[in-house]
Motif scaffolding. Structure first.
Motif, PDB file in Angstrom:
ATOM      1  N   ILE A  61      13.389  42.551  14.076  1.00 12.96           N
ATOM      2  CA  ILE A  61      14.330  41.840  14.967  1.00 12.96           C
ATOM      3  C   ILE A  61      15.283  42.836  15.639  1.00 12.96           C
ATOM      4  N   GLN A  62      14.905  44.123  15.605  1.00 11.55           N
ATOM      5  CA  GLN A  62      15.595  45.181  16.353  1.00 11.55           C
ATOM      6  C   GLN A  62      17.073  45.341  15.940  1.00 11.55           C
ATOM      7  N   ASP A  63      17.329  45.309  14.613  1.00 10.65           N
ATOM      8  CA  ASP A  63      18.682  45.597  14.118  1.00 10.65           C
ATOM      9  C   ASP A  63      19.063  47.028  14.460  1.00 10.65           C
ATOM     10  N   ILE A  64      20.331  47.262  14.798  1.00 12.02           N
ATOM     11  CA  ILE A  64      20.759  48.615  15.193  1.00 12.02           C
ATOM     12  C   ILE A  64      20.934  49.532  13.992  1.00 12.02           C
ATOM     13  N   ASP A  65      21.334  48.979  12.833  1.00  5.62           N
ATOM     14  CA  ASP A  65      21.477  49.767  11.626  1.00  5.62           C
ATOM     15  C   ASP A  65      21.587  48.816  10.437  1.00  5.62           C
ATOM     16  N   ASP A  66      21.909  49.365   9.257  1.00  3.21           N
ATOM     17  CA  ASP A  66      22.001  48.537   8.048  1.00  3.21           C
ATOM     18  C   ASP A  66      23.440  48.178   7.712  1.00  3.21           C
ATOM     19  N   ASN A  67      24.313  48.185   8.729  1.00  2.00           N
ATOM     20  CA  ASN A  67      25.709  47.844   8.492  1.00  2.00           C
ATOM     21  C   ASN A  67      26.334  47.437   9.824  1.00  2.00           C
ATOM     22  N   SER A  92      25.580  43.564  19.405  1.00  2.00           N
ATOM     23  CA  SER A  92      25.902  43.974  18.034  1.00  2.00           C
ATOM     24  C   SER A  92      26.613  45.319  18.053  1.00  2.00           C
ATOM     25  N   ASN A  93      27.279  45.613  16.949  1.00  6.09           N
ATOM     26  CA  ASN A  93      28.012  46.876  16.823  1.00  6.09           C
ATOM     27  C   ASN A  93      28.125  47.218  15.347  1.00  6.09           C
ATOM     28  N   THR A  94      28.215  48.525  15.061  1.00  5.98           N
ATOM     29  CA  THR A  94      28.418  48.974  13.688  1.00  5.98           C
ATOM     30  C   THR A  94      29.735  48.426  13.150  1.00  5.98           C
ATOM     31  N   SER A  95      29.743  48.018  11.906  1.00  6.36           N
ATOM     32  CA  SER A  95      30.915  47.377  11.315  1.00  6.36           C
ATOM     33  C   SER A  95      32.102  48.326  11.273  1.00  6.36           C
ATOM     34  N   GLY A  96      33.254  47.845  11.712  1.00  9.56           N
ATOM     35  CA  GLY A  96      34.469  48.642  11.695  1.00  9.56           C
ATOM     36  C   GLY A  96      35.571  47.954  12.479  1.00  9.56           C
ATOM     37  N   TRP A 121      39.339  48.775  15.112  1.00 10.12           N
ATOM     38  CA  TRP A 121      40.174  49.691  15.897  1.00 10.12           C
ATOM     39  C   TRP A 121      41.622  49.542  15.434  1.00 10.12           C
ATOM     40  N   ASP A 122      42.276  50.673  15.133  1.00  7.31           N
ATOM     41  CA  ASP A 122      43.671  50.597  14.714  1.00  7.31           C
ATOM     42  C   ASP A 122      44.590  50.592  15.935  1.00  7.31           C
ATOM     43  N   ASN A 123      45.905  50.594  15.678  1.00  4.59           N
ATOM     44  CA  ASN A 123      46.880  50.503  16.771  1.00  4.59           C
ATOM     45  C   ASN A 123      46.924  51.758  17.625  1.00  4.59           C
ATOM     46  N   LYS A 124      46.348  52.864  17.126  1.00 10.19           N
ATOM     47  CA  LYS A 124      46.283  54.103  17.895  1.00 10.19           C
ATOM     48  C   LYS A 124      44.951  54.254  18.615  1.00 10.19           C
ATOM     49  N   ASP A 125      44.202  53.164  18.658  1.00 11.65           N
ATOM     50  CA  ASP A 125      42.905  53.124  19.333  1.00 11.65           C
ATOM     51  C   ASP A 125      41.889  54.064  18.692  1.00 11.65           C
ATOM     52  N   LEU A 126      41.972  54.204  17.361  1.00 13.54           N
ATOM     53  CA  LEU A 126      40.994  54.984  16.615  1.00 13.54           C
ATOM     54  C   LEU A 126      40.081  54.025  15.853  1.00 13.54           C
ATOM     55  N   PHE A 127      38.782  54.305  15.854  1.00 10.00           N
ATOM     56  CA  PHE A 127      37.806  53.422  15.204  1.00 10.00           C
ATOM     57  C   PHE A 127      37.588  53.851  13.759  1.00 10.00           C
ATOM     58  N   HIS A 128      37.587  52.870  12.845  1.00  6.77           N
ATOM     59  CA  HIS A 128      37.359  53.129  11.424  1.00  6.77           C
ATOM     60  C   HIS A 128      36.162  52.310  10.965  1.00  6.77           C
ATOM     61  N   ASN A 129      35.201  52.952  10.335  1.00  9.60           N
ATOM     62  CA  ASN A 129      34.023  52.257   9.831  1.00  9.60           C
ATOM     63  C   ASN A 129      34.379  51.422   8.603  1.00  9.60           C
ATOM     64  N   LEU A 130      33.686  50.301   8.445  1.00 10.71           N
ATOM     65  CA  LEU A 130      33.801  49.462   7.266  1.00 10.71           C
ATOM     66  C   LEU A 130      32.407  49.213   6.719  1.00 10.71           C
ATOM     67  N   THR A 131      32.237  49.383   5.410  1.00 13.72           N
ATOM     68  CA  THR A 131      30.952  49.134   4.773  1.00 13.72           C
ATOM     69  C   THR A 131      30.927  47.695   4.285  1.00 13.72           C
ATOM     70  N   LEU A 132      30.042  46.887   4.858  1.00  9.54           N
ATOM     71  CA  LEU A 132      30.031  45.458   4.579  1.00  9.54           C
ATOM     72  C   LEU A 132      29.780  45.156   3.104  1.00  9.54           C
TER      73      LEU A 132
END
Length: 594
Positions: free
Chosen positions: A149-155, A169-173, A175-186
């Motif tokens: 089903i063409q998943d982009i990744d496993d998270n 879809s997008n990798t789980s994570g 954006w903080d108040n400083k516009d920095l992206f932080h990953n989250l492991t589901l």
């Protein structure tokens, strides 16, 4: 005509009865005693968790709000705006492995008899997956990559329309108040928050993810333009679905949930949410048997180290006042204050180096006054008696051409032991730096305005020539700077004396005035030296450059310096004057150089 009207009336009554039960808002802070429609593996735990899957493989679980919700007025009307907010958790038995995830779903039915588990999340099967007739909207939280089903990744987080192939879809994570992206492991086992919003006016879907105890980020994880009016039916059911595959290693939980039509879903009371079950064996015994003793030993060691540092610091800055020091007018300064004033006597604060030590610039911590501190090396040739002699003499000096001695510092040994019992520590020794002392001062021990002019002349030559007034390492003919400069002048080429580091980057007229004025001020006869007022007029150009006479100029130094020691046995130094002493070094404090 009558049967048609009757049929329409019956349809209206049925629709009214069906929709009259519909609600547009609900909130669950935990699911204890909640009236949800559950099937398959889904169940509510005793502490109020909605658990969608268990250890059974190839199964599915559904949990829906029991009543239908009106999403539009008619089949062809535009869909209403809505929002939902929930807290979920995926607890995996293996750190780096996940299972099928959770999907928030809007469906025209709560029954999924023909749906398959595994990659179809218990919503579709191979036949109907992707069909427009499904009328299903979902947001998946997937911790397993399915290539089919063409998943982009496993998270990842994905928006699904009528099938499991995500339209966005997008990798789980987040954006903080400083516009920095932080990953989250589901499948980290940690609770997370998810917001799903649909703007019926703008036809826009937004999805936002964040860890627990974190306010909703301003920037969304997913945002697409999509008109759900063609997907949603007038009444739909809202809920969650999950499924297991051939190997079941992850449990899926929902801790709290809120929903609202035409508005923002209500925030959950995070303090009221149920706790997740413990994963793995208890570690209390390990904490008590290993960590606690280690922490205890480290704590005791740190405490002992802190006491030792405190004692050493007190000892380092200890001050002991001896009887001889009570007779002098200059103030005695604490070494701690001088240490702070000079930023720890660091090299960047050095003003100059002399024969007896280094001179540092500083600012007193409390008064903020600028000072100069001469730190005299204990290994220098100046003895303790000379140090005390300078303190005693300079403390009584009052001269308009000399900056006043503000005080001194001495530390961890005694100075009184350097004197024989009964010997008067008041001294008439010559105070100053060899190379800057006028010849008559060595004989008389008296400081005059004329001796000051001599010292200033030595300073002028030192600056222009880039070498010390007396250099014991130089050749015999070049030992004394003033003699060397006079020799060049007598030969008609005084510019040979200029500091070679200047190259040609100077004005000859200015350098010539400085060199000639240095020679004139260094005259061996005091009566031939100019006054300081005349010196300033020469330097400012108010008087014509000084003229020298070779026949009347004498620069010979006396062979004896202070206390009968040959002049060349001391290296020259800057004009700063000693005023402090420590066990390894001595320190001097003045408001400036001579």
């Amino acid at each position: 005509m009558v049967p048609l009207k009757l049929a329409a009336l019956i349809f209206y009554i049925i629709s009214f009865l069906t929709t009259s039960k519909s609600v547009d808002e609900f909130t669950y802070n935990g699911f204890r005693s909640a009236n949800l429609s559950l099937d398959g593996m889904a169940r509510i735990t005793p502490n109020g968790l909605l658990k969608l899957t268990n250890s059974t493989t190839q199964q599915k679980g559904h949990a829906f709000y029991p009543d239908p919700i009106i999403f539009k007025n008619s089949s062809y009307a535009p869909a209403f705006s809505f929002s939902t907010y929930f807290v979920f958790a995926m607890v995996s038995g293996y750190q780096n492995l996940g299972g099928q995830g959770i999907i928030f779903v809007l469906s025209p039915s709560k029954s999924f008899e023909g749906a398959s588990p595994g990659l179809y999340f218990g919503l579709f099967n191979q036949t109907n997956n992707g069909k427009f007739s499904n009328h299903i909207f979902g947001v998946e939280l997937d911790s397993l990559k399915n290539v089919d089903i063409q998943d982009i990744d496993d998270n990842h987080v994905g928006i699904d329309i009528n099938g499991m192939k995500s339209v966005s879809s997008n990798t789980s994570g987040y954006w903080d108040n400083k516009d920095l992206f932080h990953n989250l492991t589901l499948n980290s086992g940690q609770p997370m928050q998810l917001w799903v919003e649909y703007d019926g006016m703008e036809k826009q879907i937004s999805v936002t993810l964040a860890p627990l105890q974190y306010s909703k980020p301003n920037r969304t994880l997913l945002q697409i333009s999509y008109d759900l009016s063609h997907v949603l039916k007038p009444t739909m059911f809202a809920g969650f679905s999950s499924a297991t595959g051939p190997i079941q290693i992850t449990s899926h939980y929902v801790l709290g949930w809120s929903f609202k039509i035409n508005g923002m879903a209500q925030s959950l009371d995070l303090s009221r949410l149920p706790k997740l079950p413990r994963v793995g064996p208890k570690t209390i015994s390990k904490v008590l048997t290993i960590y606690l003793p280690v922490i205890g030993v480290v704590s005791v060691s740190l405490a002992i180290w802190g006491v030792v540092c405190y004692v050493n610091r007190r000892r380092k800055f200890a001050e002991v006042l001896e009887e001889w020091e009570r007779d002098y007018s200059p103030q005695r300064f604490k070494f701690k204050d001088l240490y702070k004033a000079t930023k720890g006597f660091r090299d960047k604060e050095i003003l100059g180096r002399g024969g007896f030590g280094k001179v540092y610039k500083g600012v007193m911590p409390r008064s903020k006054s600028e000072i100069a501190v001469k730190r005299v090396s204990h290994e220098s040739r100046q003895g303790m008696k000379e140090f005390v002699a300078e303190i005693a003499s300079m403390g009584r000096l009052r001269h308009r051409n000399l900056v006043p001695l503000l005080g001194y510092c001495r530390r961890d040994f005694g100075l009184a032991r350097l004197y024989d019992h009964g010997e008067d520590h008041r001294t008439t020794r010559v105070v100053g730096t060899l190379g800057y002392l006028a010849p008559e001062q060595n004989r008389t021990g008296k400081a005059t305005t004329s001796t000051d002019v001599y010292a200033f002349g030595a300073f002028l030559l030192e600056v222009a020539c880039g070498r010390r007034p007396i250099d014991p390492k130089a050749a015999p003919n070049d030992l004394i700077l003033v003699d060397q400069v006079f020799s060049y002048w007598n030969e008609g080429d005084i510019f040979q004396a200029v500091d070679p580091n200047l190259s040609n980057d100077y004005l000859k007229e200015e350098v010539e005035i400085v060199l000639k004025l240095g020679l004139l001020c260094s005259h061996s006869e005091p009566k031939f030296r100019p006054s300081m007022r005349q010196v300033m007029l020469y330097l400012e150009g108010a008087l014509s450059p000084p003229e020298l006479s070779a026949s009347g100029q004498k620069f010979a130094q006396h062979d004896e310096g202070c206390d009968g020691i040959p002049l060349w046995s001391y290296p020259s130094s800057s004009s700063q004057t000693v005023f402090t002493q420590t066990s390894s070094v001595s320190n001097s404090l003045l408001s400036g150089g001579r």
